[in-house]
Design an enzyme around this catalytic site. Structure first.
Site, mmCIF file in Angstrom:
data_model
loop_
_atom_site.group_PDB
_atom_site.id
_atom_site.type_symbol
_atom_site.label_atom_id
_atom_site.label_comp_id
_atom_site.label_asym_id
_atom_site.label_seq_id
_atom_site.Cartn_x
_atom_site.Cartn_y
_atom_site.Cartn_z
ATOM 1 N N SER A 150 0.850 -1.188 0.000
ATOM 2 C CA SER A 150 0.000 0.000 0.000
ATOM 3 C C SER A 150 0.884 1.236 0.000
ATOM 4 O O SER A 150 1.674 1.443 0.933
ATOM 5 C CB SER A 150 -0.886 0.021 1.239
ATOM 6 O OG SER A 150 -1.397 1.332 1.412
ATOM 7 N N HIS A 172 -1.243 -1.383 -4.284
ATOM 8 C CA HIS A 172 -2.514 -1.025 -3.641
ATOM 9 C C HIS A 172 -2.543 0.488 -3.398
ATOM 10 O O HIS A 172 -1.643 1.049 -2.760
ATOM 11 C CB HIS A 172 -2.633 -1.789 -2.323
ATOM 12 C CG HIS A 172 -3.924 -1.615 -1.607
ATOM 13 N ND1 HIS A 172 -5.041 -2.356 -1.910
ATOM 14 C CD2 HIS A 172 -4.276 -0.816 -0.570
ATOM 15 C CE1 HIS A 172 -6.036 -2.002 -1.099
ATOM 16 N NE2 HIS A 172 -5.590 -1.071 -0.278
ATOM 17 N N ASP A 189 -4.663 3.644 -1.964
ATOM 18 C CA ASP A 189 -5.725 3.969 -0.996
ATOM 19 C C ASP A 189 -6.254 5.379 -1.213
ATOM 20 O O ASP A 189 -5.533 6.360 -0.986
ATOM 21 C CB ASP A 189 -5.179 3.844 0.429
ATOM 22 C CG ASP A 189 -5.039 2.397 0.866
ATOM 23 O OD1 ASP A 189 -6.011 1.638 0.702
ATOM 24 O OD2 ASP A 189 -3.954 2.031 1.368
ATOM 25 N N MET A 219 -8.891 8.178 -0.020
ATOM 26 C CA MET A 219 -9.708 8.559 1.152
ATOM 27 C C MET A 219 -10.237 9.977 0.987
ATOM 28 O O MET A 219 -9.517 10.847 0.488
ATOM 29 C CB MET A 219 -8.860 8.497 2.422
ATOM 30 C CG MET A 219 -8.200 7.150 2.660
ATOM 31 S SD MET A 219 -7.351 7.146 4.242
ATOM 32 C CE MET A 219 -6.529 5.549 4.160
ATOM 33 N N HIS A 238 -8.348 1.103 -3.899
ATOM 34 C CA HIS A 238 -9.263 0.906 -2.774
ATOM 35 C C HIS A 238 -9.917 2.242 -2.448
ATOM 36 O O HIS A 238 -9.274 3.141 -1.896
ATOM 37 C CB HIS A 238 -8.450 0.373 -1.580
ATOM 38 C CG HIS A 238 -9.244 0.180 -0.326
ATOM 39 N ND1 HIS A 238 -8.641 -0.015 0.902
ATOM 40 C CD2 HIS A 238 -10.577 0.128 -0.088
ATOM 41 C CE1 HIS A 238 -9.568 -0.155 1.829
ATOM 42 N NE2 HIS A 238 -10.758 -0.071 1.264
ATOM 43 N N MET A 286 -12.073 4.563 -0.344
ATOM 44 C CA MET A 286 -12.703 4.798 0.960
ATOM 45 C C MET A 286 -13.377 6.157 0.843
ATOM 46 O O MET A 286 -12.969 7.143 1.482
ATOM 47 C CB MET A 286 -11.637 4.744 2.062
ATOM 48 C CG MET A 286 -11.163 3.313 2.327
ATOM 49 S SD MET A 286 -9.555 3.242 3.129
ATOM 50 C CE MET A 286 -8.506 3.368 1.681
ATOM 51 N N MET A 319 -11.405 -5.983 5.572
ATOM 52 C CA MET A 319 -10.618 -5.024 6.347
ATOM 53 C C MET A 319 -10.291 -5.632 7.712
ATOM 54 O O MET A 319 -11.186 -6.075 8.443
ATOM 55 C CB MET A 319 -11.393 -3.725 6.555
ATOM 56 C CG MET A 319 -11.700 -2.930 5.285
ATOM 57 S SD MET A 319 -10.266 -2.477 4.288
ATOM 58 C CE MET A 319 -9.277 -1.543 5.468
ATOM 59 N N GLY A 378 -8.781 4.112 7.288
ATOM 60 C CA GLY A 378 -8.489 5.525 7.469
ATOM 61 C C GLY A 378 -7.012 5.813 7.671
ATOM 62 O O GLY A 378 -6.540 6.874 7.287
ATOM 63 N N PHE A 379 -6.312 4.873 8.258
ATOM 64 C CA PHE A 379 -4.909 5.115 8.581
ATOM 65 C C PHE A 379 -4.087 3.846 8.434
ATOM 66 O O PHE A 379 -4.597 2.738 8.667
ATOM 67 C CB PHE A 379 -4.781 5.623 10.033
ATOM 68 C CG PHE A 379 -5.589 6.875 10.271
ATOM 69 C CD1 PHE A 379 -5.086 8.111 9.910
ATOM 70 C CD2 PHE A 379 -6.867 6.789 10.806
ATOM 71 C CE1 PHE A 379 -5.854 9.268 10.102
ATOM 72 C CE2 PHE A 379 -7.628 7.942 10.997
ATOM 73 C CZ PHE A 379 -7.121 9.181 10.639
ATOM 74 N N GLY A 380 -2.822 4.010 8.068
ATOM 75 C CA GLY A 380 -1.880 2.900 8.070
ATOM 76 C C GLY A 380 -1.355 2.667 9.473
ATOM 77 O O GLY A 380 -1.586 3.470 10.383
ATOM 78 N N ASP A 427 -6.667 -6.392 4.248
ATOM 79 C CA ASP A 427 -6.109 -5.046 4.298
ATOM 80 C C ASP A 427 -6.102 -4.523 5.731
ATOM 81 O O ASP A 427 -7.161 -4.295 6.321
ATOM 82 C CB ASP A 427 -6.942 -4.130 3.385
ATOM 83 C CG ASP A 427 -6.300 -2.767 3.172
ATOM 84 O OD1 ASP A 427 -5.184 -2.551 3.672
ATOM 85 O OD2 ASP A 427 -6.930 -1.937 2.492
ATOM 86 N N GLY A 475 -2.793 -4.089 8.959
ATOM 87 C CA GLY A 475 -2.016 -4.806 9.966
ATOM 88 C C GLY A 475 -1.433 -6.126 9.516
ATOM 89 O O GLY A 475 -1.117 -6.986 10.349
ATOM 90 N N GLY A 518 1.197 -2.093 4.145
ATOM 91 C CA GLY A 518 1.800 -0.771 4.021
ATOM 92 C C GLY A 518 3.061 -0.686 4.853
ATOM 93 O O GLY A 518 4.172 -0.862 4.351
HETATM 94 C C1 DX5 Z 1 -6.247 1.420 5.714
HETATM 95 C C2 DX5 Z 1 -5.781 1.203 4.289
HETATM 96 C C3 DX5 Z 1 -4.710 0.180 4.200
HETATM 97 C C4 DX5 Z 1 -3.446 0.576 4.901
HETATM 98 C C5 DX5 Z 1 -2.720 -0.624 5.341
HETATM 99 O O1 DX5 Z 1 -7.287 2.325 5.729
HETATM 100 O O2 DX5 Z 1 -6.856 0.780 3.478
HETATM 101 O O3 DX5 Z 1 -4.443 -0.187 2.847
HETATM 102 O O4 DX5 Z 1 -2.604 1.339 4.099
HETATM 103 O O5 DX5 Z 1 -1.621 -0.183 6.082
HETATM 104 P P1 DX5 Z 1 -0.893 -1.118 7.136
HETATM 105 O O6 DX5 Z 1 -0.375 -2.306 6.372
HETATM 106 O O7 DX5 Z 1 0.170 -0.234 7.670
HETATM 107 O O8 DX5 Z 1 -1.918 -1.524 8.151
HETATM 108 ZN ZN ZN Z 2 -6.465 -0.222 1.476
#
Ligand code: DX5
Ligand code: ZN
Length: 228
Positions: A12, A37, A39, A41, A70, A72, A141, A146-148, A176, A178, A198
């Protein structure tokens, strides 16, 4: 291309250098990434804002393989053509993003892309039951989007349910949030084939020093394949 259920690693770019997406995509692909990937948002469906279709279009020439977008965002439908024009291969929308997800999935396929359906952690597998013939990918998910860099939420039971519901259909299960070498075996054993990561891919490396990207990708892939 025949349907492929082998393990695929999809870095990601949410965890990449935002000032250098082109070079980051080339670097992770050279180091073994299968898909990229992307993202998107909107600060409305999720609390964070990233970028839109014009950035996806700018990134596209730097990706040799699959561009996996993806969304969001809500609403989705007004932006489908722009993401097709950007060169998106797979466009994923959230089931929670609006009242007419079936129409959205049809419109994505109608625009020439593969259609993905994402499920938030609080959404049951059954939300996908009537959509099995309308999707090419289901994204489970394992964080609230929303956040990595968030902590993995165990959705193993949901993944197994979905794997059973998919049966022989050519539908990918993507995970997707963690994903790292510790969590990858759990989701692979449950039936996932596309692992988005990510932080676990980009940590320790850079465009100037991309070797850690390769080590990170191999560690996730080996851990996942070891569970099969
Ligand atoms: C979360 C994103 C993910 C995210 C994954 O909202 O959709 O794609 O980037 O990041 P990690 O792998 O750090 O959890
Ligand atoms: Zn994603």
């Amino acid at each position: 291309m025949p349907f492929d259920r082998s393990i695929k690693i999809a870095p990601s770019i949410l965890a990449a250098d935002f000032a250098n997406f082109g070079a980051e995509c080339r670097a992770v692909e050279a180091e073994g990434a299968d898909w990229i990937h992307v993202d998107v948002m909107d600060g409305h469906f999720v609390p964070n804002i990233t970028f839109g279709p014009s950035t996806a279009k700018a990134i596209r020439p730097h990706i040799k393989g699959i561009m996996d977008v993806h969304l969001m965002i809500a609403p989705v439908d007004p932006y489908i053509d722009a993401f097709a024009d950007a060169g998106t291969d797979i466009l994923t929308a959230h089931v929670e993003a609006g009242p007419h997800i079936h129409r959205t999935l049809q419109a994505i396929r109608g625009a020439g892309m593969k259609a993905g359906l994402a499920l938030n952690p609080g959404t049951p597998a059954d939300a996908a039951a009537e959509l099995m013939d309308a999707v090419d990918l289901i994204c489970v998910m394992t964080v609230n989007p929303g956040f990595g860099g968030q902590k993995f939420i165990d959705m193993t039971a949901k993944i197994r349910r979905l794997r059973g519901m998919i049966g022989d259909r050519p539908v990918h299960i993507e995970i997707d949030g963690g994903v790292d070498p510790r969590t990858a075996p759990l989701v692979a054993a449950a039936g996932a084939d596309v692992l988005v990561a990510g932080s676990a891919v980009f940590k320790g490396g850079s465009v100037e020093d991309p070797a850690p990207y390769g080590m990170n990708i191999r560690a996730i892939r080996n851990a996942a394949e070891g569970a099969l």
